[in-house]
Design a protein around this motif. Sequence first.
Motif, PDB file in Angstrom:
ATOM      1  N   SER A 162      17.878  67.545 -43.278  1.00 46.88           N
ATOM      2  CA  SER A 162      18.577  69.027 -42.786  1.00 46.88           C
ATOM      3  C   SER A 162      18.497  70.118 -42.484  1.00 46.88           C
ATOM      4  O   SER A 162      16.593  69.728 -42.092  1.00 46.88           O
ATOM      5  N   ARG A 163      18.713  70.515 -41.397  1.00 54.40           N
ATOM      6  CA  ARG A 163      18.229  71.774 -40.885  1.00 54.40           C
ATOM      7  C   ARG A 163      19.241  72.660 -40.681  1.00 54.40           C
ATOM      8  O   ARG A 163      19.943  73.491 -39.410  1.00 54.40           O
ATOM      9  N   ARG A 164      19.374  73.702 -42.114  1.00 56.11           N
ATOM     10  CA  ARG A 164      21.088  73.813 -42.350  1.00 56.11           C
ATOM     11  C   ARG A 164      19.630  75.805 -42.230  1.00 56.11           C
ATOM     12  O   ARG A 164      21.081  76.526 -42.714  1.00 56.11           O
ATOM     13  N   SER A 165      18.631  75.576 -42.880  1.00 64.46           N
ATOM     14  CA  SER A 165      18.215  77.403 -44.070  1.00 64.46           C
ATOM     15  C   SER A 165      16.776  77.475 -43.625  1.00 64.46           C
ATOM     16  O   SER A 165      16.092  76.480 -43.536  1.00 64.46           O
ATOM     17  N   VAL A 166      16.497  78.438 -44.135  1.00 64.64           N
ATOM     18  CA  VAL A 166      14.853  79.156 -44.152  1.00 64.64           C
ATOM     19  C   VAL A 166      14.171  77.714 -45.159  1.00 64.64           C
ATOM     20  O   VAL A 166      13.262  77.522 -45.041  1.00 64.64           O
ATOM     21  N   ALA A 167      14.404  76.715 -45.631  1.00 64.24           N
ATOM     22  CA  ALA A 167      15.069  76.111 -46.833  1.00 64.24           C
ATOM     23  C   ALA A 167      13.641  74.481 -45.951  1.00 64.24           C
ATOM     24  O   ALA A 167      13.264  74.012 -45.939  1.00 64.24           O
ATOM     25  N   ASP A 168      14.250  74.665 -44.826  1.00 65.85           N
ATOM     26  CA  ASP A 168      13.716  73.658 -43.683  1.00 65.85           C
ATOM     27  C   ASP A 168      12.860  74.376 -43.072  1.00 65.85           C
ATOM     28  O   ASP A 168      12.568  73.188 -41.751  1.00 65.85           O
ATOM     29  N   VAL A 169      12.776  75.318 -42.832  1.00 65.87           N
ATOM     30  CA  VAL A 169      12.145  75.628 -41.289  1.00 65.87           C
ATOM     31  C   VAL A 169      10.110  75.283 -42.017  1.00 65.87           C
ATOM     32  O   VAL A 169       9.792  75.630 -43.004  1.00 65.87           O
ATOM     33  N   THR A 170       9.667  74.774 -41.105  1.00 67.28           N
ATOM     34  CA  THR A 170       8.638  73.975 -41.798  1.00 67.28           C
ATOM     35  C   THR A 170       7.102  74.459 -40.106  1.00 67.28           C
ATOM     36  O   THR A 170       6.087  74.250 -40.592  1.00 67.28           O
ATOM     37  N   ASP A 171       7.426  75.434 -39.009  1.00 68.02           N
ATOM     38  CA  ASP A 171       7.160  75.224 -38.020  1.00 68.02           C
ATOM     39  C   ASP A 171       7.568  75.788 -36.596  1.00 68.02           C
ATOM     40  O   ASP A 171       9.551  75.765 -37.613  1.00 68.02           O
ATOM     41  N   ALA A 172       7.702  75.599 -35.861  1.00 71.02           N
ATOM     42  CA  ALA A 172       8.647  76.868 -35.061  1.00 71.02           C
ATOM     43  C   ALA A 172       9.472  76.057 -34.054  1.00 71.02           C
ATOM     44  O   ALA A 172      10.638  76.310 -34.232  1.00 71.02           O
ATOM     45  N   GLU A 173       9.712  74.565 -33.798  1.00 73.61           N
ATOM     46  CA  GLU A 173      10.526  73.768 -34.152  1.00 73.61           C
ATOM     47  C   GLU A 173      11.437  73.536 -34.760  1.00 73.61           C
ATOM     48  O   GLU A 173      12.878  74.066 -34.555  1.00 73.61           O
ATOM     49  N   SER A 174      11.110  73.300 -36.288  1.00 74.21           N
ATOM     50  CA  SER A 174      11.969  73.290 -37.216  1.00 74.21           C
ATOM     51  C   SER A 174      13.164  74.714 -37.208  1.00 74.21           C
ATOM     52  O   SER A 174      14.622  75.004 -37.703  1.00 74.21           O
ATOM     53  N   LEU A 175      12.333  75.775 -36.720  1.00 77.77           N
ATOM     54  CA  LEU A 175      13.092  77.133 -36.805  1.00 77.77           C
ATOM     55  C   LEU A 175      13.867  77.243 -35.904  1.00 77.77           C
ATOM     56  O   LEU A 175      15.470  77.982 -36.087  1.00 77.77           O
ATOM     57  N   SER A 176      13.519  77.123 -34.962  1.00 79.34           N
ATOM     58  CA  SER A 176      14.415  76.764 -33.903  1.00 79.34           C
ATOM     59  C   SER A 176      15.953  75.598 -34.071  1.00 79.34           C
ATOM     60  O   SER A 176      17.521  75.546 -33.818  1.00 79.34           O
TER      61      SER A 176
END
Length: 192
Positions: A162-176
């Motif tokens: 999933s890409r719904r929260s800070v839990a999924d942020v691993t780099d600039a692309e996933s942050l976006s």
Amino acid sequence: MVSRAVCIAQDPAADALLTADDFALLVGMTLDQQFPMEHAFRGPQKIADRMGGFDIHRIAAADPAEFEELAATPPAIHRYGRSMARRVQELAHYIGEHYDGETSGLWMAGDPDGKEVLKRLKALPGFGDQKARIFLALLGKQKGFTGRGWREAAGAYGEDGSRRSVADVTDAESLSQVREFKKQAKAAAKAK
């Protein structure tokens, strides 16, 4: 428990602190409201820079007025720097009282399952249901927490890929990607 290097703050020093210090990660999560997430997760590094290190015991023992000033000094740790400084100190006191200052006790003390960790997180000052579920997902996805049923306890935030929260942020692309998900969710909620 195998954890990965955290890349939420998108700043090498801030991310290194988040990776090395569990309390810093918890503080970042605390600051992640009404403020861009990467800036929220840079807050612990700002505290460390101003205190000559990041130490839960020193934060708890700091004079409240001085700590508020430290947190509110530009660039502040949050747009509501003073009130968030109080929350950070409350959190430091809580972890000190309940987990002997060891933040990892939240997810390691007594070998808890996902449901128990969620309950412990919800008991933290400033942590409601959603923030607790997101942090549980962050523990499972990035800090190596493997307690039984953690994904179920985290709800949608625990979904693999999933890409719904800070839990999924691993780099600039996933942050976006997370930003885009949040933007779409906000638009959908507004349309109702």
